[in-house]
Design a protein around this motif. Structure first.
Motif, PDB file in Angstrom:
ATOM      1  N   MET A 161      27.316   4.780  66.973  1.00 60.72           N
ATOM      2  CA  MET A 161      28.693   5.014  66.565  1.00 60.72           C
ATOM      3  C   MET A 161      29.287   6.097  67.454  1.00 60.72           C
ATOM      4  O   MET A 161      28.592   7.029  67.871  1.00 60.72           O
ATOM      5  CB  MET A 161      28.753   5.452  65.094  1.00 60.72           C
ATOM      6  CG  MET A 161      28.062   4.498  64.142  1.00 60.72           C
ATOM      7  SD  MET A 161      27.851   5.210  62.495  1.00 60.72           S
ATOM      8  CE  MET A 161      29.559   5.241  61.938  1.00 60.72           C
ATOM      9  N   VAL A 162      30.570   5.971  67.734  1.00 57.94           N
ATOM     10  CA  VAL A 162      31.286   6.956  68.529  1.00 57.94           C
ATOM     11  C   VAL A 162      32.129   7.825  67.604  1.00 57.94           C
ATOM     12  O   VAL A 162      32.836   7.307  66.734  1.00 57.94           O
ATOM     13  CB  VAL A 162      32.179   6.279  69.590  1.00 57.94           C
ATOM     14  CG1 VAL A 162      33.083   7.293  70.276  1.00 57.94           C
ATOM     15  CG2 VAL A 162      31.302   5.565  70.616  1.00 57.94           C
ATOM     16  N   VAL A 163      32.023   9.127  67.782  1.00 59.52           N
ATOM     17  CA  VAL A 163      32.755  10.093  66.957  1.00 59.52           C
ATOM     18  C   VAL A 163      33.698  10.876  67.854  1.00 59.52           C
ATOM     19  O   VAL A 163      33.301  11.373  68.914  1.00 59.52           O
ATOM     20  CB  VAL A 163      31.788  11.059  66.239  1.00 59.52           C
ATOM     21  CG1 VAL A 163      32.551  11.938  65.257  1.00 59.52           C
ATOM     22  CG2 VAL A 163      30.679  10.293  65.525  1.00 59.52           C
ATOM     23  N   HIS A 164      34.955  10.976  67.438  1.00 59.00           N
ATOM     24  CA  HIS A 164      35.946  11.767  68.156  1.00 59.00           C
ATOM     25  C   HIS A 164      35.984  13.164  67.532  1.00 59.00           C
ATOM     26  O   HIS A 164      36.084  13.300  66.301  1.00 59.00           O
ATOM     27  CB  HIS A 164      37.317  11.100  68.078  1.00 59.00           C
ATOM     28  CG  HIS A 164      37.355   9.755  68.729  1.00 59.00           C
ATOM     29  ND1 HIS A 164      37.956   9.535  69.946  1.00 59.00           N
ATOM     30  CD2 HIS A 164      36.839   8.564  68.349  1.00 59.00           C
ATOM     31  CE1 HIS A 164      37.812   8.261  70.281  1.00 59.00           C
ATOM     32  NE2 HIS A 164      37.145   7.656  69.325  1.00 59.00           N
ATOM     33  N   THR A 165      35.918  14.189  68.367  1.00 59.15           N
ATOM     34  CA  THR A 165      35.797  15.548  67.861  1.00 59.15           C
ATOM     35  C   THR A 165      36.744  16.486  68.595  1.00 59.15           C
ATOM     36  O   THR A 165      37.157  16.221  69.729  1.00 59.15           O
ATOM     37  CB  THR A 165      34.345  16.042  67.984  1.00 59.15           C
ATOM     38  OG1 THR A 165      34.266  17.403  67.555  1.00 59.15           O
ATOM     39  CG2 THR A 165      33.858  15.960  69.415  1.00 59.15           C
ATOM     40  N   SER A 166      37.103  17.582  67.922  1.00 63.92           N
ATOM     41  CA  SER A 166      38.001  18.555  68.515  1.00 63.92           C
ATOM     42  C   SER A 166      37.844  19.868  67.774  1.00 63.92           C
ATOM     43  O   SER A 166      37.006  19.993  66.872  1.00 63.92           O
ATOM     44  CB  SER A 166      39.460  18.067  68.456  1.00 63.92           C
ATOM     45  OG  SER A 166      40.290  18.884  69.255  1.00 63.92           O
ATOM     46  N   ASP A 167      38.634  20.862  68.160  1.00 64.60           N
ATOM     47  CA  ASP A 167      38.634  22.129  67.435  1.00 64.60           C
ATOM     48  C   ASP A 167      40.043  22.696  67.435  1.00 64.60           C
ATOM     49  O   ASP A 167      40.857  22.398  68.315  1.00 64.60           O
ATOM     50  CB  ASP A 167      37.642  23.131  68.036  1.00 64.60           C
ATOM     51  CG  ASP A 167      37.981  23.491  69.465  1.00 64.60           C
ATOM     52  OD1 ASP A 167      38.746  24.442  69.673  1.00 64.60           O
ATOM     53  OD2 ASP A 167      37.484  22.817  70.384  1.00 64.60           O
ATOM     54  N   ASP A 168      40.319  23.504  66.424  1.00 63.08           N
ATOM     55  CA  ASP A 168      41.674  23.993  66.214  1.00 63.08           C
ATOM     56  C   ASP A 168      41.620  25.365  65.560  1.00 63.08           C
ATOM     57  O   ASP A 168      41.381  25.484  64.359  1.00 63.08           O
ATOM     58  CB  ASP A 168      42.438  23.009  65.319  1.00 63.08           C
ATOM     59  CG  ASP A 168      43.888  23.417  65.077  1.00 63.08           C
ATOM     60  OD1 ASP A 168      44.395  24.266  65.824  1.00 63.08           O
ATOM     61  OD2 ASP A 168      44.503  22.880  64.136  1.00 63.08           O
ATOM     62  N   GLY A 169      41.790  26.418  66.367  1.00 65.45           N
ATOM     63  CA  GLY A 169      41.869  27.759  65.820  1.00 65.45           C
ATOM     64  C   GLY A 169      40.665  28.184  65.002  1.00 65.45           C
ATOM     65  O   GLY A 169      40.816  28.684  63.888  1.00 65.45           O
TER      66      GLY A 169
END
Length: 264
Positions: free
Chosen positions: A240-248
């Motif tokens: 499975m492909v997971v999209h990830t990020s970060d915010d503050g």
């Protein structure tokens, strides 16, 4: 509206016809919650959910978290259903129930169209509430997870990650190593939610096989104990492909689980 589209995943949302929303109003303190939150419950909850809300026990903050999570999820589902039908339902026309593993399931919709079968996922931490939903035909599950970057420290990493996952983290650029442990944690949680089993056998049962820090993508695989869950019917090499990020200081991940082997 209590929430707004979470722009952190804008490109992913546009590509996949997914809605991801984040709570923007969270001014209910525990000391004044009864009247305000009871009114919110009447506005957002279906009959069965209101009965659950009335029976819900625990601390005042726990009751508030349950209700606000449901409210954001309802607004997120309204987004995707409006895109399918052109007529957004009211939040109370959507009912979300917990299955035997505690995962949210869309039970009742006043929309008589099998093509609008919907999936939803909820996450919250430190007063931040988010939800992801999709009504794309053929989608088996969706998962979203958020976590504070500072909570995934070295002790947590030794518990949560395998030796090969720790090597992946060590191989990332120096500037990325501060927040990627939390992003991998969220990726595992989001994948478990999309599968509908959570991490019932432990964090290591969802294994990170690759990380693309430039594209903000993590690829994960289910380990044997998770694959043995009868209703999943995972193939031996399904990933499975997971999209990830970060915010503050907040790490986040969203995962879709499709009916075929196509990576999303």
């Amino acid at each position: 509206m209590l929430s707004a589209p979470w722009t952190l995943f804008n490109s992913f949302v546009i590509q996949q016809l997914v809605s991801v929303r984040r709570l923007i109003r969270n001014d209910w303190s525990d000391s004044e919650q009864d009247g305000n939150l009871n009114g919110l419950a009447e506005q957002y909850l279906g009959r069965g959910e209101q009965e659950t809300w009335e029976r819900l026990r625990g601390t005042a903050s726990r009751r508030r978290e349950w209700l606000l999570g449901r409210a954001v999820a309802k607004e997120t589902l309204c987004d995707v259903l409006a895109g399918c039908t052109g007529h957004p339902p009211s939040p109370a026309e959507i009912e979300i129930v917990a299955d035997q593993r505690g995962c949210p399931r869309v039970k009742a919709l006043l929309v008589d169209d099998p093509q609008t079968a919907s999936v939803v996922s909820i996450s919250h931490v430190g007063g931040v509430f988010v939800a992801a939903a999709c009504a794309t035909p053929g989608l088996r599950g969706i998962g979203i997870d958020i976590e504070q970057v500072t909570r995934v420290n070295e002790d947590v990493m030794r518990f949560a990650f395998s030796a090969s996952e720790l090597q992946l983290l060590q191989g990332l650029p120096a500037g990325a190593q501060a927040n990627w442990p939390a992003r991998l944690w969220c990726a595992k949680e989001a994948a478990g939610k999309a599968l509908g089993v959570g991490l019932f056998s432990g964090l290591r049962d969802i294994h990170v096989s690759s990380v693309n820090a430039t594209a903000n993508i993590v690829e994960v695989e289910a380990r044997e104990r998770t694959k043995e869950e009868p209703r999943l019917r995972l193939g031996p090499a399904e990933s499975m492909v997971v999209h990830t990020s970060d915010d503050g200081g907040l790490a986040a991940a969203v995962c879709l689980w499709n009916t075929d082997a196509e990576k999303t």
